[in-house]
Design a protein around this motif. Structure first.
Motif, PDB file in Angstrom:
ATOM      1  N   UNK A 125       0.829  -1.216   0.000  1.00  0.00           N
ATOM      2  CA  UNK A 125       0.000   0.000   0.000  1.00  0.00           C
ATOM      3  C   UNK A 125       0.860   1.262   0.000  1.00  0.00           C
ATOM      4  N   UNK A 126       0.336   2.287  -0.667  1.00  0.00           N
ATOM      5  CA  UNK A 126       0.937   3.633  -0.600  1.00  0.00           C
ATOM      6  C   UNK A 126      -0.127   4.590  -0.072  1.00  0.00           C
ATOM      7  N   UNK A 127       0.242   5.350   0.973  1.00  0.00           N
ATOM      8  CA  UNK A 127      -0.673   6.359   1.544  1.00  0.00           C
ATOM      9  C   UNK A 127      -0.187   7.747   1.139  1.00  0.00           C
ATOM     10  N   UNK A 128      -1.097   8.543   0.645  1.00  0.00           N
ATOM     11  CA  UNK A 128      -0.774   9.942   0.308  1.00  0.00           C
ATOM     12  C   UNK A 128      -1.682  10.844   1.126  1.00  0.00           C
ATOM     13  N   UNK A 129      -1.103  11.524   2.112  1.00  0.00           N
ATOM     14  CA  UNK A 129      -1.874  12.505   2.884  1.00  0.00           C
ATOM     15  C   UNK A 129      -1.636  13.852   2.193  1.00  0.00           C
ATOM     16  N   UNK A 130      -2.706  14.395   1.620  1.00  0.00           N
ATOM     17  CA  UNK A 130      -2.546  15.544   0.718  1.00  0.00           C
ATOM     18  C   UNK A 130      -2.996  16.837   1.395  1.00  0.00           C
ATOM     19  N   UNK A 131      -2.015  17.665   1.742  1.00  0.00           N
ATOM     20  CA  UNK A 131      -2.257  19.037   2.216  1.00  0.00           C
ATOM     21  C   UNK A 131      -2.157  19.905   0.973  1.00  0.00           C
ATOM     22  N   UNK A 132      -3.136  20.784   0.761  1.00  0.00           N
ATOM     23  CA  UNK A 132      -3.100  21.550  -0.490  1.00  0.00           C
ATOM     24  C   UNK A 132      -3.526  23.006  -0.302  1.00  0.00           C
ATOM     25  N   UNK A 133      -3.571  23.493   0.954  1.00  0.00           N
ATOM     26  CA  UNK A 133      -3.997  24.866   1.227  1.00  0.00           C
ATOM     27  C   UNK A 133      -2.945  25.921   0.886  1.00  0.00           C
ATOM     28  N   UNK A 134      -1.690  25.493   0.702  1.00  0.00           N
ATOM     29  CA  UNK A 134      -0.594  26.444   0.449  1.00  0.00           C
ATOM     30  C   UNK A 134      -0.457  26.705  -1.056  1.00  0.00           C
ATOM     31  N   UNK A 135       0.356  27.733  -1.377  1.00  0.00           N
ATOM     32  CA  UNK A 135       0.605  28.037  -2.778  1.00  0.00           C
ATOM     33  C   UNK A 135       1.278  26.847  -3.463  1.00  0.00           C
ATOM     34  N   UNK A 162     -11.894  11.574   3.107  1.00  0.00           N
ATOM     35  CA  UNK A 162     -11.836  13.038   3.123  1.00  0.00           C
ATOM     36  C   UNK A 162     -12.939  13.662   3.964  1.00  0.00           C
ATOM     37  N   UNK A 163     -12.621  14.663   4.786  1.00  0.00           N
ATOM     38  CA  UNK A 163     -13.696  15.392   5.476  1.00  0.00           C
ATOM     39  C   UNK A 163     -14.512  16.201   4.464  1.00  0.00           C
ATOM     40  N   UNK A 164     -15.816  16.190   4.608  1.00  0.00           N
ATOM     41  CA  UNK A 164     -16.657  16.853   3.595  1.00  0.00           C
ATOM     42  C   UNK A 164     -17.352  18.108   4.101  1.00  0.00           C
ATOM     43  N   UNK A 165     -17.294  18.384   5.410  1.00  0.00           N
ATOM     44  CA  UNK A 165     -18.052  19.524   5.923  1.00  0.00           C
ATOM     45  C   UNK A 165     -17.160  20.543   6.627  1.00  0.00           C
ATOM     46  N   UNK A 166     -15.887  20.582   6.239  1.00  0.00           N
ATOM     47  CA  UNK A 166     -14.994  21.540   6.904  1.00  0.00           C
ATOM     48  C   UNK A 166     -14.728  22.742   6.021  1.00  0.00           C
ATOM     49  N   UNK A 167     -14.641  23.929   6.671  1.00  0.00           N
ATOM     50  CA  UNK A 167     -14.223  25.097   5.910  1.00  0.00           C
ATOM     51  C   UNK A 167     -12.710  25.016   5.706  1.00  0.00           C
ATOM     52  N   UNK A 168     -12.127  25.889   4.973  1.00  0.00           N
ATOM     53  CA  UNK A 168     -10.712  25.874   4.600  1.00  0.00           C
ATOM     54  C   UNK A 168     -10.426  24.633   3.747  1.00  0.00           C
ATOM     55  N   UNK A 169      -9.200  24.178   3.792  1.00  0.00           N
ATOM     56  CA  UNK A 169      -8.812  23.059   2.921  1.00  0.00           C
ATOM     57  C   UNK A 169      -8.143  21.987   3.770  1.00  0.00           C
ATOM     58  N   UNK A 170      -8.910  21.175   4.462  1.00  0.00           N
ATOM     59  CA  UNK A 170      -8.287  20.169   5.322  1.00  0.00           C
ATOM     60  C   UNK A 170      -7.607  19.084   4.480  1.00  0.00           C
ATOM     61  N   UNK A 171      -6.580  18.460   5.029  1.00  0.00           N
ATOM     62  CA  UNK A 171      -5.919  17.391   4.283  1.00  0.00           C
ATOM     63  C   UNK A 171      -6.847  16.197   4.084  1.00  0.00           C
ATOM     64  N   UNK A 172      -6.590  15.474   3.023  1.00  0.00           N
ATOM     65  CA  UNK A 172      -7.345  14.230   2.793  1.00  0.00           C
ATOM     66  C   UNK A 172      -6.365  13.131   2.416  1.00  0.00           C
ATOM     67  N   UNK A 173      -6.889  11.908   2.398  1.00  0.00           N
ATOM     68  CA  UNK A 173      -6.032  10.737   2.209  1.00  0.00           C
ATOM     69  C   UNK A 173      -6.392  10.007   0.918  1.00  0.00           C
ATOM     70  N   UNK A 174      -5.349   9.662   0.154  1.00  0.00           N
ATOM     71  CA  UNK A 174      -5.534   8.758  -0.983  1.00  0.00           C
ATOM     72  C   UNK A 174      -4.773   7.478  -0.654  1.00  0.00           C
ATOM     73  N   UNK A 175      -5.464   6.337  -0.739  1.00  0.00           N
ATOM     74  CA  UNK A 175      -4.837   5.030  -0.453  1.00  0.00           C
ATOM     75  C   UNK A 175      -4.755   4.241  -1.746  1.00  0.00           C
ATOM     76  N   UNK A 176      -3.580   3.696  -1.994  1.00  0.00           N
ATOM     77  CA  UNK A 176      -3.373   2.896  -3.188  1.00  0.00           C
ATOM     78  C   UNK A 176      -2.930   1.503  -2.761  1.00  0.00           C
ATOM     79  N   UNK A 177      -3.563   0.479  -3.323  1.00  0.00           N
ATOM     80  CA  UNK A 177      -3.127  -0.894  -3.018  1.00  0.00           C
ATOM     81  C   UNK A 177      -2.901  -1.658  -4.318  1.00  0.00           C
ATOM     82  N   UNK A 178      -1.743  -2.341  -4.384  1.00  0.00           N
ATOM     83  CA  UNK A 178      -1.479  -3.193  -5.559  1.00  0.00           C
ATOM     84  C   UNK A 178      -2.207  -4.523  -5.346  1.00  0.00           C
ATOM     85  N   UNK A 179      -2.973  -4.928  -6.319  1.00  0.00           N
ATOM     86  CA  UNK A 179      -3.759  -6.167  -6.155  1.00  0.00           C
ATOM     87  C   UNK A 179      -2.867  -7.393  -6.335  1.00  0.00           C
TER      88      UNK A 179
END
Ligand SMILES: C[S@@+](CC[C@H](N)C(=O)[O-])C[C@H]1O[C@@H](n2cnc3c(N)ncnc32)[C@H](O)[C@@H]1O
Length: 179
Positions: A125-135, A162-179
Motif C-alpha cells: 500500500x501507498x498512503x498519500x496525505x494531501x495538504x493543499x492549502x498552500x501556494x 476526506x472530510x466533507x463539511x470543513x471550511x478551509x482546505x483540510x488534508x485528505x487521504x488517498x490510499x493505493x493498493x497493488x492487487x
C-alpha cells in the motif's frame, strides 16, 4: 472518527510485518518515520531538509527506534532502496514551523510514485496525505489525483478518505493498493 493521518496509519498497520521494507517519502519531524519504525526494522525515510533529519533522529532516539534517514529527494528512492517495498507514506506540503517555501512538488512526487509503483509488492500500500492549502498545493493535488486515476482497476485499488463539511482546505487521504 479517524482523521486522514490516523486512517493512513491504520491502513499501514494492517499490512506491515516485522522486517518488511517500508518508506517514509516525506520525513519532516519524523512522526510517520517513528510510527513505521515501531512496526518494522527496515524503514527508509527521505527528506531534502537537514532539519528534518535532526528532528527525526531525536524523536527516534527518544523512542528507542531505528530507521535509515536519507538526506535526498524521494524522486531518488531507487538509488537507495533495491528491495521490493511493502508500503510507503507521503505527507505532501511543507514542514510545519519551518521554511514554507520548501514544499513537495508535482514532478518529483510523481517520479517517486512511478518508482514505487514498480517496487511495491502485491497487497502493498501507498498512503498519500494531501495538504493543499498552500501556494502550489492545488497543482500538486490535481497532478496526484490525475496520476492515481489512471492506475488500471485490474491491478490497483485506489480510495479517497476526506472530510466533507470543513471550511478551509483540510488534508485528505488517498490510499493505493497493488492487487
Ligand atoms: C508535510 S511535511 C512531512 C511531515 C512528516 N511526515 C512528519 O511526520 O512530520 C513535508 C516534508 O516533505 C519534504 N520534502 C519536500 N520535497 C521533498 C522531496 N523531493 N523528497 C523528500 N522530501 C521532500 C519537506 O522538506 C517536508 O519536510
Amino acid at each position: 472518527m479517524l482523521r486522514p493521518i490516523e486512517m493512513s496509519h491504520h491502513m499501514l498497520a494492517e499490512i506491515i510485518k516485522a522486517d518488511d521494507v517500508v518508506i517514509d517519502a516525506t520525513m519532516g519531524n519524523g512522526w510517520d518515520t517513528s510510527f513505521l519504525a515501531a512496526l518494522t526494522s527496515n524503514v527508509y525515510a527521505f527528506d531534502i531538509q537537514q532539519e528534518a533529519l535532526y528532528s527525526t533522529k531525536k524523536l527516534l532516539q527518544m523512542k528507542g527506534l531505528q530507521a535509515k534517514l536519507i538526506l535526498d529527494g524521494h524522486e531518488n528512492i531507487d538509488k537507495y532502496v533495491s528491495e521490493p517495498v511493502k508500503a510507503a507514506i507521503f505527507n505532501l506540503g511543507y514542514l510545519p514551523r519551518a521554511d514554507k517555501s520548501i514544499i513537495t512538488r508535482p514532478n518529483t512526487t510523481l517520479k517517486a510514485l512511478e518508482i514505487l509503483k514498480e517496487k511495491l509488492l502485491p497487497q502493498g500500500r501507498i498512503m498519500l496525505v494531501i495538504y493543499y492549502g498552500h501556494e502550489g498545493g492545488e497543482e500538486e493535488k490535481a497532478a496526484v489525483i490525475d496520476w492515481v486515476s489512471t492506475l488500471p482497476q485490474s491491478d490497483w485499488q485506489v480510495m479517497r478518505y476526506e472530510p466533507l463539511n470543513q471550511i478551509h482546505k483540510p488534508p485528505f487521504l488517498v490510499c493505493i493498493e497493488k492487487i
